[in-house]
Design a protein around this motif. Structure first.
Motif, PDB file in Angstrom:
ATOM      1  N   PRO A 176       0.808  -1.233   0.000  1.00 13.92           N
ATOM      2  CA  PRO A 176       0.000   0.000   0.000  1.00 13.92           C
ATOM      3  C   PRO A 176       0.836   1.276   0.000  1.00 13.92           C
ATOM      4  O   PRO A 176       1.080   1.879   1.035  1.00 13.92           O
ATOM      5  N   GLY A 177       1.294   1.736  -1.171  1.00 11.98           N
ATOM      6  CA  GLY A 177       2.021   3.008  -1.283  1.00 11.98           C
ATOM      7  C   GLY A 177       3.313   3.028  -0.490  1.00 11.98           C
ATOM      8  O   GLY A 177       4.004   2.026  -0.388  1.00 11.98           O
ATOM      9  N   LEU A 178       3.613   4.175   0.089  1.00 11.25           N
ATOM     10  CA  LEU A 178       4.812   4.323   0.898  1.00 11.25           C
ATOM     11  C   LEU A 178       4.636   3.522   2.177  1.00 11.25           C
ATOM     12  O   LEU A 178       3.694   3.730   2.936  1.00 11.25           O
ATOM     13  N   VAL A 179       5.524   2.576   2.407  1.00  7.14           N
ATOM     14  CA  VAL A 179       5.391   1.720   3.581  1.00  7.14           C
ATOM     15  C   VAL A 179       6.774   1.386   4.136  1.00  7.14           C
ATOM     16  O   VAL A 179       7.716   1.164   3.389  1.00  7.14           O
ATOM     17  N   ASP A 188       5.866   2.785  -6.251  1.00  2.00           N
ATOM     18  CA  ASP A 188       6.529   1.558  -6.710  1.00  2.00           C
ATOM     19  C   ASP A 188       5.494   0.445  -6.826  1.00  2.00           C
ATOM     20  O   ASP A 188       4.684   0.245  -5.916  1.00  2.00           O
ATOM     21  N   GLU A 189       5.535  -0.285  -7.958  1.00  4.00           N
ATOM     22  CA  GLU A 189       4.571  -1.360  -8.161  1.00  4.00           C
ATOM     23  C   GLU A 189       4.902  -2.603  -7.358  1.00  4.00           C
ATOM     24  O   GLU A 189       4.022  -3.359  -6.979  1.00  4.00           O
ATOM     25  N   GLU A 190       6.194  -2.826  -7.126  1.00  2.76           N
ATOM     26  CA  GLU A 190       6.588  -3.970  -6.315  1.00  2.76           C
ATOM     27  C   GLU A 190       7.884  -3.666  -5.581  1.00  2.76           C
ATOM     28  O   GLU A 190       8.643  -2.791  -5.980  1.00  2.76           O
ATOM     29  N   PHE A 191       8.098  -4.379  -4.507  1.00  3.93           N
ATOM     30  CA  PHE A 191       9.315  -4.232  -3.721  1.00  3.93           C
ATOM     31  C   PHE A 191      10.179  -5.457  -3.983  1.00  3.93           C
ATOM     32  O   PHE A 191       9.716  -6.591  -3.866  1.00  3.93           O
TER      33      PHE A 191
END
Length: 135
Positions: free
Chosen positions: A70-73, A111-114
């Motif tokens: 969920p967004g910035l995490v 970012d779509e994925e980490f």
């Protein structure tokens, strides 16, 4: 799994890492035939067990990609393992510690994925436990 003198064998520790998987099983893809994994999600926690049976490499970098965050995490990851130096009393008398490291991670906004790299040694097992708030 435990010797007559009470010393825990590495296979016991391998099962201990697998027992940390709980909740819903999630998809794991591997592009290398000797590297595999299992992953689960239980609420805000994601656990991934990785293994490396490749006898041609002493250590294999494995990219773990988490999508749908969920967004910035900001979140934490703990890495546990069984190999020659962790959880293995055959090679290391003090090999009872399974914890390798605990780190703080941040995924950027948009970012779509980490993507996170985990080093998995030959004939080794790694457990990566992510605590991701609001996931």
């Amino acid at each position: 799994m435990i010797r007559a003198d009470g010393v825990v064998k590495p296979v016991f520790n391998g099962f201990q890492l697998l027992s940390a998987l709980s909740g819903e099983r999630i998809l794991v893809n591997s592009t290398h035939p000797d590297v595999g994994g299992l992953a689960t999600r239980d609420g805000d926690d994601v656990s991934i067990v990785l293994w490396n049976y490749d006898s041609g490499h002493s250590i294999m970098p494995v990219n773990v990609a988490l999508a749908g965050l969920p967004g910035l995490v900001e979140f934490k990851a703990a890495i546990y393992g069984v190999d020659e130096t962790h959880g293995n009393t055959y090679y290391n008398v003090d090999g009872d510690s399974l914890l390798i490291e605990t780190i703080n991670l941040v995924q950027g906004e948009g970012d779509e994925e980490f993507v996170f790299e985990v080093m998995v040694p030959e004939d080794g097992i790694r457990l990566v436990q992510f605590e991701i708030p609001s996931f």
